[in-house]
Design an enzyme around this catalytic site. Structure first.
Site: not given
Length: 421
Positions: A166, A171
């Protein structure tokens, strides 16, 4: 997007909807500018979101994850495919909207969901290994709001998470409004153990649009906020764990509400909250077909046309590396290993005494696991020592046989440019 602080379990459960789709066809660090960047080719995929207001998401580019199972993080939203949660605004943006609502048919793991939102992904429409992945986004704000732009390995359906890998390009958690996080997750470094970096601005990111990007090439991923590097990861950062960023990944855009890491909305959190996405663009990596480079290669200098060489083919510790007429001997057969080292004759390229200063000799030393032995050859031809953040350089611009190597600030000069030969 899989990392929570703290996180009691992995995000495997978070992948249920993504796996179904695949089966049917899933610390604050300072800015660190770096002149050695990947060689990026033309755009291979993009969405400019220029459709008229009210137009649904283009399903030739994006599909939806749907559901309210908590997504492994105890999140409180139900993801829909409704234009109430994802739609074009007619002003060149995709708008992902998190709303406070709990219709009876939106069931969550804890009962009726209190919020709806959207999660878009390209698992069924587009994947790519290596290149530049960038979006211009105006994020939402507020306690418990968790926007993200990220990628998952396309083999998640067969190997599971985190073995698929990932890459979290962007974020943000609403309780830290000024900070962007960039992270990788893989086997042995997932969840709260992901390898993460961040950058904090002097004002909330939600105040305006920003560009969020990674440049990804074999054995290197670099994060940028508004064109300024703030984080990089290579195999040497993984503590001996496996590097799983060598195959195609797909893109994801979403806005989560609540969860272990961001916490939960409070009385001050206003709804609806919107994430505006001006564009998403993917560019190719110019080293060819997207496969890792050959295991063994000569390393040829652009200025001299000569190759990096072990003097006398004698791999003694401390041998001062040089350039020499290119040949097929073991003294010039270099391997770019998965741990970030560059090896020949069972020894490693090494800055003398783990030095990082300009003028540090580049020698041959027994491979010892010291991070100082990590190098990467970028697509633009810079052979960079990652600990020193300096380039391998031919001393005094000497183009002749026997010219010695050193570390020096990356200048783009021909005596610092290298290629596999």
């Amino acid at each position: 997007m899989l990392r929570a602080r703290p996180r009691p379990r992995s995000r495997i459960l978070a992948r249920a909807a993504t796996l179904a789709l695949l089966a049917a066809l899933a610390l604050v660090m300072p800015p660190h500018p770096h002149p050695a960047q990947a060689a990026i080719g033309g755009i291979t995929w993009q969405d400019e979101f220029n459709a008229p207001a009210g137009t649904p998401v283009d399903q030739s580019r994006w599909r939806f994850d749907i559901g309210g199972g908590g997504w492994g993080n105890n999140e409180q939203q139900y993801y829909t495919n409704s234009t109430s949660n994802a739609v074009h605004d007619g002003q060149g943006n995709l708008v992902i909207t998190a709303r406070k609502e709990n219709p009876a048919n939106y069931q969550c793991h804890y009962g009726r969901c209190e919020y709806t939102s959207a999660r878009l992904l390209t698992a069924a429409t587009f994947t790519q290994a290596y290149g530049r992945f960038e979006a211009r986004i105006k994020i939402p704000r507020g306690q418990g709001i968790w926007p993200a732009f990220w990628m998952l390995g396309n083999d998640i359906g067969s190997v599971g998470w985190p073995s698929s890998g990932e890459i979290d390009i962007m974020e943000n958690v609403g309780k830290e409004p000024n900070t962007v996080y960039g992270t990788v997750h893989g086997p042995g470094y997932s969840g709260s153990g992901g390898i993460s970096g961040s950058r904090t601005l002097g004002q909330p990111l939600a105040d305006g649009f920003h560009t969020y990007r990674v440049d990804w090439e074999p054995n290197s991923i670099v994060w940028y906020l508004d064109g300024v590097e703030y984080h990089r990861v290579d195999p040497g950062r993984l503590g001996g764990n496996r590097w799983v960023f060598d195959h195609p990944f797909f893109l994801i855009l979403n806005v989560a509400v609540g969860g272990y890491w961001p916490g939960y909305p409070d009385a001050a959190t206003q709804f609806p909250q919107q994430m505006l996405v001006d564009y998403v663009r993917v560019s190719g990596y110019t080293s060819g077909d997207g496969n890792p480079p050959p295991a063994t290669t000569r390393i040829k200098g652009a200025q001299s046309g000569r190759c990096i060489d072990i003097p006398g083919a004698n791999p003694v510790d401390g041998a001062k590396l040089q350039i020499w007429d290119c040949n097929t001997t073991a003294a010039q057969a270099w391997t770019f290993a998965s741990d970030g080292t560059v090896r020949a004759m069972d020894k490693c390229m090494d800055p003398a005494w783990a030095g990082t200063a300009n003028g540090t000799e580049v020698n041959l030393v027994s491979c010892n696991g010291n991070p100082a032995q990590r190098f990467t050859l970028t697509g633009s031809g810079d052979l960079v020592n990652l600990s020193a953040n300096r380039c391998v350089d031919v001393r005094d611009w000497n183009p002749n046989n026997g010219g010695k190597l050193q570390l020096w600030d990356c200048t783009g000069g021909a005596n610092q440019k290298w290629s596999r030969a």
